[in-house]
Design an enzyme around this catalytic site. Structure first.
Site, short mmCIF file in Angstrom:
data_model
loop_
_atom_site.label_atom_id
_atom_site.label_comp_id
_atom_site.label_asym_id
_atom_site.label_seq_id
_atom_site.Cartn_x
_atom_site.Cartn_y
_atom_site.Cartn_z
N ARG A 110 -3.99 -7.13 -9.51
CA ARG A 110 -3.12 -7.81 -8.54
C ARG A 110 -3.57 -7.55 -7.10
NH1 ARG A 110 2.77 -5.36 -10.17
NH2 ARG A 110 2.87 -6.26 -12.27
N GLY A 111 -2.98 -8.34 -6.20
CA GLY A 111 -3.06 -8.09 -4.76
C GLY A 111 -4.49 -7.98 -4.27
N ILE A 112 -4.71 -6.91 -3.51
CA ILE A 112 -6.03 -6.73 -2.91
C ILE A 112 -7.10 -6.55 -3.98
CG2 ILE A 112 -7.40 -5.19 -1.44
CD1 ILE A 112 -4.90 -4.76 0.29
N ASP B 66 -5.14 4.09 -17.39
CA ASP B 66 -4.46 4.68 -16.23
C ASP B 66 -5.45 5.66 -15.61
OD1 ASP B 66 -3.01 6.17 -14.44
OD2 ASP B 66 -1.25 6.39 -15.75
N ASN C 217 -9.80 1.21 -5.74
CA ASN C 217 -8.74 0.44 -5.10
C ASN C 217 -7.36 0.82 -5.61
OD1 ASN C 217 -7.51 -1.99 -3.75
ND2 ASN C 217 -7.15 -2.48 -5.91
N GLY D 122 -3.96 2.13 -6.26
CA GLY D 122 -3.14 2.94 -5.37
C GLY D 122 -1.68 2.65 -5.60
N ASN E 245 2.57 7.84 8.84
CA ASN E 245 3.67 6.87 8.82
C ASN E 245 4.92 7.55 8.30
OD1 ASN E 245 4.88 4.42 9.19
ND2 ASN E 245 4.13 3.52 7.28
N TYR F 81 1.68 9.19 0.85
CA TYR F 81 0.68 8.12 0.92
C TYR F 81 -0.35 8.41 2.02
CZ TYR F 81 -1.05 3.29 1.09
OH TYR F 81 -1.83 2.17 1.06
N THR G 134 0.79 -9.12 1.54
CA THR G 134 0.82 -8.98 0.08
C THR G 134 2.28 -8.96 -0.36
OG1 THR G 134 0.91 -6.58 0.25
CG2 THR G 134 -1.28 -7.56 0.00
#
Lengths: 469, 428
Positions: free
Chosen positions: A239-241, A283, A310, A312, A369, A375, A410
């Site tokens: 998925r996604g990126i 996994d 990738n 994450g 953040n 993260y 995303t």
């Protein structure tokens, strides 16, 4: 993901309002379509006296068939003649106002003192307002640590401030980058210059990239399919990126081995079969995952050329409310798994020479953040991987780099509260979010065998975000 | 048959002062001006009743009745009527090409002496009848019956009265030569200032040449005009800067000051074998040793309209084993200041020399003090066919007069249609 503000700002009334009120005016960025030329529009090339990178730069411009211009008395003109580049003449004193360029390329490597920085001013001052929409400003320079003389090292280092500021000033979807080229690495700039000239680097701006001497460069490269015959491992591919990365690497000719959780097997299978690749459900945090991966790659493909870490996860909570499980899940997936996988792959010599490893970091890992201590720790650690292992891998002829995405449109960012999302989207020089393809294109450049001189770089794909800058 | 090639001597030339369009020569025809100029040359070299090998001349703007212009002019001079003549036309290269043709016949022993000349009037210009009307008149002429004639006559329309005026435009691009030169100026990034500087220098040098008496035996008064009408000895950069652009749009760099005006005038040059010169007495001023023409594709924008001389000169240099710097005088026809500056920049440019001229190294810069030392077309004016003769006569005299050991001069003339004519003159 639709950006309604950008669409609105690009209507005639929207343009008027944004200009009058002083709101951000994001332009629709040009993005690469297969078959397109590297750059469509004239390129102005200049060089400071005694520069050494005009020759390889003109060779690239000639190879991509760019419509090049130089000033008649410019240092770069001799190089253009040598490269058989039929460069047109540009004279800022005489050029009409409507003469504009898709890219300005300036070789600053000859600047040996702070006084000589004036050369960069002299080139950019009459030309910076002649950059077209989605244009490019690229400064080529010498890696400061490799300058023999202190004044030269200081002047070359000073260019960072210039380029980062130009990136903020240039506007209209244009970007600016600084490429430091080590002495002896002149011939290794091809893929990097192409990437930054092209719409592939649409959302990369204000970056400083270092190109060193590679162990070896491929003798021939098909620039439409630079990864032809190569095998690329992409974790978190479904998925996604990750999906976008897989698509772009496959477009560039790679056989993609997509890895994702068994729970996503349907999406993963659909993707890899569409791309003519293969899939592996596992996994990455499983104890046996590295062994299983290495065994599969060696058995099915006799090794791997490109490894993209990738996969994450996020488990956002302020530190006081974060459980150990939330902490560990993120660290295990984002930071520990890539290390274990790399250790196994290199121990078993599964990564072939002229290969590359690319880790996905994050702007959060650079800036930090609130609510993402886990993260940000993991993503800063990813940069640590780059710093720790790149020189070891270089000896094997393998590059190791990270990309650090900023705000990327995303499903994850779509779920953010509107006010926070809008703020995050606009707080960069391009005043918009990036797309997964922007991250994928950057990874494809780093994975390109012609990028063999590009290692130990952390390249932000963030539109020059104000955060962590 | 003698198979050796002879050296060709330039013995000298004359011209009438060049006038601006609709100036003192407004009512003079090409034949009037050419005849007067040839006769002045006859007088200068005592050629009365002489039968010369050939007279070759041409005009760019020519009436159809002037198909034998040169022969008719010769019949009006004091030359022996048995002197053969013919017309040539190679746009602004006409005068120099005429000299090359005469020189080649001398070199091959076909003639011993001849005159190369050129003339043009933009005032007494040919005006043709409307093209549609012309076709109808020809149809009428071919008609056999009255009914047929009547049918043709009814096709005549009032708008067909509008005549065809000669246009200073390239037939294949529709652009005037000035507009083409403006494209070149833009391509080469020329500034207004450098073009005006060249124009100013041209006026100053021509004025100085007059003041020094250099032109006394080169320019013969005609119809009350003693000096070139276009010459502005007192012009300044400030005055030139005030002129509005005429080519290349509002922010163009080309003005009436740095472009040549439409002009009227004529010139003639006497060429001969060394034997002929020795027997007849006039000293040899220079030898016309070699020449080269070239053409470029200006139609598809592969090259600037007036850049052909940049291609011709390297061939001349290679054949004569010379470098561009081996000249003491450079006569580059100033059709426009931009043409001269583009030419010089092109020869210095490594990219142009490699990509277009296929040279390993640029030809390099020239010493600007040796360029058009007695002024050029910007100051003198440019009656198309007459410029070649003006340049040859001036350069030959400069070589003959010079006491500083100068030996060689280069002539470079651009012409419409993407043409270029170049030649080398050398001192005895």
């Amino acid at each position: 993901m639709s950006d309604r503000y950008r669409q609105l700002a690009n209507t005639p009334i929207g343009r008027m309002v944004t200009k009058q009120v002083g709101l951000p005016a994001p332009v629709e960025l040009e993005r690469y379509q297969p078959g397109q030329p590297v750059i469509s529009g004239p390129v102005l090339l200049g060089a400071a006296p005694h520069s050494r990178l005009a020759a390889p730069a003109t060779a690239v411009l000639a190879a991509i068939g760019a419509e090049a211009h130089t000033a008649l008395d410019d240092e770069a003109r001799g190089a253009a003649a040598e490269a058989r580049l039929d460069a047109a003449v540009f004279n800022p004193q005489a050029a009409p106002e409507d003469e504009r360029f898709k890219a300005l390329v300036f070789d600053a490597s000859g600047i040996g003192s702070s006084e000589a920085l004036r050369e960069a001013w002299a080139f950019l001052h009459p030309t910076i307002r002649r950059v077209r929409r989605s244009g490019r400003v690229i400064v080529l320079a010498t890696t400061p640590e490799e300058c023999g003389e202190f004044p030269a090292a200081i002047a070359q280092r000073a260019l960072e401030g210039l380029v980062r500021s130009v990136a903020k000033e240039v506007g209209r979807g244009a970007t600016a980058q600084l490429i430091y080229v080590a002495p002896g690495a002149e011939d290794a700039i091809d893929s990097t210059l192409r990437f930054f000239l092209s719409p592939k680097s649409a959302y990369v701006s204000g970056q400083v990239v270092r190109v060193g001497s590679p162990k070896a460069l491929p003798e021939k490269i098909d620039w439409e399919r630079p990864l032809a015959g190569k095998v690329a491992l992409v974790t978190g591919a479904a998925r996604g990126i990750g999906e976008s990365i897989s698509e772009v690497l496959a477009r560039d000719g790679a056989h993609v081995v997509g890895v994702d959780l068994p729970a996503r097997s349907a999406e993963l299978e659909a993707l890899t079969s569409r791309l003519g690749g293969s899939s592996l459900e596992l996994d990455v945090t499983d104890h046996a995952a590295p062994e299983e991966l290495a065994a599969h790659l060696l058995a099915a493909h006799n090794g791997v050329d490109v490894v993209v870490h990738n996969a994450g996860v996020t488990r956002d909570k302020t530190l006081g409310r974060m459980s150990e499980e939330q902490w560990s899940a993120v660290i295990d997936t984002n930071l520990t798994a890539p290390q274990h996988i790399d250790r196994e792959l290199f121990a078993r010599k599964a990564v072939r020479e002229n290969g590359s490893v690319v880790c996905v970091s994050s702007i959060g890992g650079i800036a930090g953040n609130a609510g993402q201590t886990n993260y940000a720790t993991s993503k800063a650690g990813v940069i640590g991987i780059i710093e720790a292992f790149s020189s070891t891998l270089a000896k094997l002829g393998v590059t190791l780099n990270a990309v650090a995405p900023g705000f990327v449109e995303t499903g994850m960012t779509a779920a953010m509260p509107v006010a926070r999302r809008e703020a995050a989207r606009r707080m960069n020089s391009l005043a918009q979010g990036g797309l997964p393809i922007d991250v994928a294109e950057t990874i494809a450049w780093l994975a390109n065998p012609a990028s063999a001189g590009v290692t130990r770089n952390v390249v932000r794909v963030c539109g020059q975000s104000l955060i962590g800058a | 048959m003698n198979s050796s090639v002879r050296r060709v001597a330039v013995l000298g030339g004359v011209r009438i002062p060049f006038a601006r369009q609709n100036g003192p020569y407004a009512n003079a025809s090409n034949q009037d001006m050419l005849t007067a100029t040839l006769d002045a040359l006859v007088e200068k070299f005592s050629l009365e009743r002489e039968t010369l090998g050939e007279v070759v001349a041409g005009a760019v703007l020519k009436h159809s009745r002037d198909f034998n212009l040169t022969r008719e002019a010769v019949l009006g001079t004091r030359l022996d009527p048995a002197t053969p003549a013919y017309d040539v036309q190679q746009a602004c290269g006409t005068g120099l090409e005429a000299a090359i043709l005469i020189a080649n016949k001398i070199a091959l022993h076909q003639i011993d002496a001849g005159i190369a000349a050129g003339v043009d009037t933009t005032s007494d210009a040919p005006i043709a009848i409307n093209e549609d009307l012309r076709r109808l008149l020809l149809d009428l002429n071919r008609s056999r019956s009255n009914a047929e004639r009547l049918r043709v006559i009814t096709k005549v329309r009032p708008q067909q009265i509008v005549p065809e005026l000669p246009r200073n435009a390239e037939p294949r691009t529709g652009l005037s030569m000035g507009e083409h030169a403006a494209i070149m100026a833009r391509d080469w990034g020329l500034t207004r200032e450098e073009q005006d500087e060249l124009a100013l220098s041209s006026h100053r040098k021509l004025a100085a040449a007059y003041d020094a008496g250099f032109l006394d035996d080169l320019v013969i008064p005609f119809l009350g005009l003693e000096r070139d009408q276009n010459l502005r000895p007192d012009t300044t950069m400030e005055k030139l800067a005030q002129l509005k652009p005429v080519f290349g749009g509002e922010d163009g760099t080309m003005t009436a000051g740095n472009s040549t005006p439409l002009s009227d005038g004529a010139s003639a040059v006497l060429l001969a074998s060394e034997d002929w010169a020795t027997k007849r007495g006039p000293p040899v001023q220079a030898y016309l040793t070699d020449a080269q023409t070239a053409a470029v594709d200006h139609v598809h924008r592969r090259e600037g309209l007036l850049m052909a001389p940049t291609y011709a000169v390297p061939k001349l240099l290679e054949r004569n084993q010379l470098s561009l710097q081996d000249f003491d005088f450079y006569e580059i026809h100033e059709a426009f200041a931009s043409q001269v500056l583009c030419t010089l920049k092109a020869w210095e440019d490594p990219v142009y020399c490699r990509e277009r001229l296929e040279l390993e190294e640029p030809l390099g810069p020239i010493d600007r003090d040796k360029l058009n030392v007695h002024g050029g077309s910007l100051a003198a004016g440019h009656p198309f066919g007459a410029t070649g003769g003006r340049i040859i006569a001036g350069l030959a005299k400069a070589l003959a007069d010079d006491t500083h050991g100068s030996r060689r001069g280069l002539i470079s003339i651009c012409a419409a249609g993407g043409l270029g004519v170049t030649a080398i003159l050398e001192k005895p």
